[in-house]
Design a protein around this motif. Structure first.
Motif, mmCIF file in Angstrom:
data_model
loop_
_atom_site.group_PDB
_atom_site.id
_atom_site.type_symbol
_atom_site.label_atom_id
_atom_site.label_comp_id
_atom_site.label_asym_id
_atom_site.label_seq_id
_atom_site.Cartn_x
_atom_site.Cartn_y
_atom_site.Cartn_z
ATOM 1 N N MET A 1 0.840 -1.197 0.000
ATOM 2 C CA MET A 1 0.000 0.000 0.000
ATOM 3 C C MET A 1 0.874 1.246 0.000
ATOM 4 O O MET A 1 1.981 1.234 0.526
ATOM 5 C CB MET A 1 -0.915 0.013 1.234
ATOM 6 N N ARG A 2 0.346 2.324 -0.571
ATOM 7 C CA ARG A 2 1.056 3.594 -0.585
ATOM 8 C C ARG A 2 0.264 4.617 0.220
ATOM 9 O O ARG A 2 -0.956 4.747 0.051
ATOM 10 C CB ARG A 2 1.233 4.073 -2.021
ATOM 11 N N SER A 3 0.946 5.342 1.084
ATOM 12 C CA SER A 3 0.246 6.314 1.926
ATOM 13 C C SER A 3 -0.269 7.471 1.066
ATOM 14 O O SER A 3 0.351 7.857 0.078
ATOM 15 C CB SER A 3 1.172 6.840 3.024
ATOM 16 N N ILE A 4 -1.418 8.012 1.454
ATOM 17 C CA ILE A 4 -2.018 9.121 0.711
ATOM 18 C C ILE A 4 -1.838 10.440 1.439
ATOM 19 O O ILE A 4 -2.142 11.501 0.886
ATOM 20 C CB ILE A 4 -3.525 8.879 0.484
ATOM 21 N N TRP A 5 -1.316 10.377 2.672
ATOM 22 C CA TRP A 5 -1.266 11.585 3.494
ATOM 23 C C TRP A 5 -0.381 11.322 4.698
ATOM 24 O O TRP A 5 -0.306 10.201 5.188
ATOM 25 C CB TRP A 5 -2.693 11.905 3.933
ATOM 26 N N LEU A 78 -7.538 27.682 -2.773
ATOM 27 C CA LEU A 78 -7.859 26.558 -1.897
ATOM 28 C C LEU A 78 -6.680 26.179 -1.015
ATOM 29 O O LEU A 78 -6.841 25.868 0.168
ATOM 30 C CB LEU A 78 -8.299 25.357 -2.736
ATOM 31 N N LYS A 79 -5.474 26.213 -1.601
ATOM 32 C CA LYS A 79 -4.288 25.866 -0.823
ATOM 33 C C LYS A 79 -4.023 26.867 0.289
ATOM 34 O O LYS A 79 -3.387 26.543 1.292
ATOM 35 C CB LYS A 79 -3.058 25.785 -1.734
ATOM 36 N N SER A 86 -3.501 22.290 7.168
ATOM 37 C CA SER A 86 -3.282 21.568 8.419
ATOM 38 C C SER A 86 -2.949 20.111 8.177
ATOM 39 O O SER A 86 -3.548 19.457 7.324
ATOM 40 C CB SER A 86 -4.541 21.657 9.295
ATOM 41 N N ARG A 87 -1.969 19.605 8.917
ATOM 42 C CA ARG A 87 -1.594 18.200 8.830
ATOM 43 C C ARG A 87 -1.832 17.521 10.180
ATOM 44 O O ARG A 87 -1.123 16.578 10.525
ATOM 45 C CB ARG A 87 -0.118 18.093 8.434
ATOM 46 N N ARG A 138 -11.051 15.984 14.298
ATOM 47 C CA ARG A 138 -11.227 16.866 13.152
ATOM 48 C C ARG A 138 -9.946 16.798 12.319
ATOM 49 O O ARG A 138 -8.849 16.777 12.876
ATOM 50 C CB ARG A 138 -11.461 18.317 13.588
ATOM 51 N N PHE A 139 -10.094 16.769 10.996
ATOM 52 C CA PHE A 139 -8.926 16.770 10.120
ATOM 53 C C PHE A 139 -9.324 17.310 8.756
ATOM 54 O O PHE A 139 -10.517 17.423 8.437
ATOM 55 C CB PHE A 139 -8.326 15.366 10.001
ATOM 56 N N ALA A 140 -8.336 17.680 7.957
ATOM 57 C CA ALA A 140 -8.584 18.196 6.606
ATOM 58 C C ALA A 140 -7.964 17.244 5.604
ATOM 59 O O ALA A 140 -6.809 16.851 5.739
ATOM 60 C CB ALA A 140 -7.988 19.589 6.440
ATOM 61 N N LEU A 141 -8.752 16.860 4.598
ATOM 62 C CA LEU A 141 -8.264 15.940 3.576
ATOM 63 C C LEU A 141 -8.981 16.234 2.267
ATOM 64 O O LEU A 141 -10.206 16.322 2.236
ATOM 65 C CB LEU A 141 -8.508 14.489 4.000
ATOM 66 N N ARG A 142 -8.204 16.414 1.213
ATOM 67 C CA ARG A 142 -8.751 16.641 -0.124
ATOM 68 C C ARG A 142 -9.731 17.803 -0.144
ATOM 69 O O ARG A 142 -10.875 17.666 -0.557
ATOM 70 C CB ARG A 142 -9.401 15.359 -0.655
#
Length: 279
Positions: A1-5, A78-79, A86-87, A138-142
């Motif tokens: 598997m490859r990490s996405i984040w 958006l960026k 946030s990571r 809470r998190f930010a993704l895509r």
């Protein structure tokens, strides 16, 4: 598997670096659309309503339309949003496991410890298990701020994105308000029927019969020569392409390469002119 984040789980002063992986995958047979008369591929093109030209990905922005006016939002816009940058997977609270309604679950992700030590990861995992609690995060993704549930599955921390409360629709059906009388005998027979089907759930016992039959159909057609040469189903100049989307992507990549090369040539020319003038 490859990490996405990559990011970190944070709660209090504890910081747990992690890599995020998609936990599920789709095994459906991929099909595309063709013209029933000649088997030609059906393509979808991103065509501009104003100029009529086909637009490559690199020149596509997003926009919001309120019915009268349109606001264009670029990738840079958006960026620049703080939530997108946030990571962190920020723990908001720890709730009893049985308080989560399965209807709220959306997508699932595995979390792998990232860094030289996995002690903080193991500590959080064992704490969740011993307290029978799920961490609400809470998190930010895509390009979207998300609510999530952080829990343990088979010795791995799993993050499941949750729907927001207002995204779950109410089941307001008039028939549910009707008074229905159920006799003791009917309930007894129904319970007996349930008992006759009672079993422990073993997901490996079940298969997607439709996909199995679809694969068998494809193999049978291949075996009996009921096929077309792929090159015949593609338009002129499309050999080796998988359809309109891939073609447009390749076009975008090619233009990007050409633009980059042109930029380098111009830069080199300017440099030569400066050298000549200084001499």
């Amino acid at each position: 598997m490859r990490s996405i984040w990559k990011g970190a789980i944070t709660f209090g002063l504890v910081n747990v670096p992690v890599k995020v992986y998609t936990a599920t995958e789709d095994h459906d047979v991929a099909l595309h659309q063709v013209h029933d008369e000649d088997g030609g591929r059906i393509k979808y093109q991103r065509r501009c309503d104003v100029c009529g030209r086909i637009v490559p990905y690199e020149h596509i922005d997003k926009a919001y339309d309120d019915g009268e006016q349109t606001v264009v939002i670029t990738a840079d816009d958006l960026k620049a949003l703080p939530a997108e940058r946030s990571r962190e997977i920020d723990v908001v609270e720890f709730v009893p496991n049985d308080q989560l309604d399965p209807i709220m679950f959306e997508r699932s992700y595995y979390l792998e410890p990232d860094g030289s030590s996995s002690k903080a990861y193991a500590l959080l995992r064992e704490t969740l298990e011993s307290t029978d609690r799920t961490a609400i995060v809470r998190f930010a993704l895509r390009q979207k701020t998300r609510l999530g549930a952080l829990r343990v599955r088979d010795n791995v921390l799993m993050l499941q994105s949750l729907l927001w409360d207002d995204e779950v629709r109410e089941a307001d059906f008039p028939a549910l308000n009707e008074k229905v009388k159920i006799s003791d005998r009917e309930l007894e027979l129904s319970a007996a029927l349930v008992e006759s089907f009672a079993a422990d759930f073993e997901p490996e016992k079940f298969t997607d019969d439709y996909q199995v039959q679809l694969k068998a159909l494809i193999e049978d057609k291949l075996a009996h020569g009921d096929v077309l040469e792929t090159a015949r189903t593609l338009g002129e100049g499309d050999e080796g392409q998988a359809g309109g989307e891939v073609l447009d992507l390749m076009e975008a990549l090619q233009r990007s390469v050409e633009r980059s090369r042109a930029g380098k040539k111009k830069s080199a020319a300017r440099s030569n002119r400066k050298d000549a003038s200084s001499a």
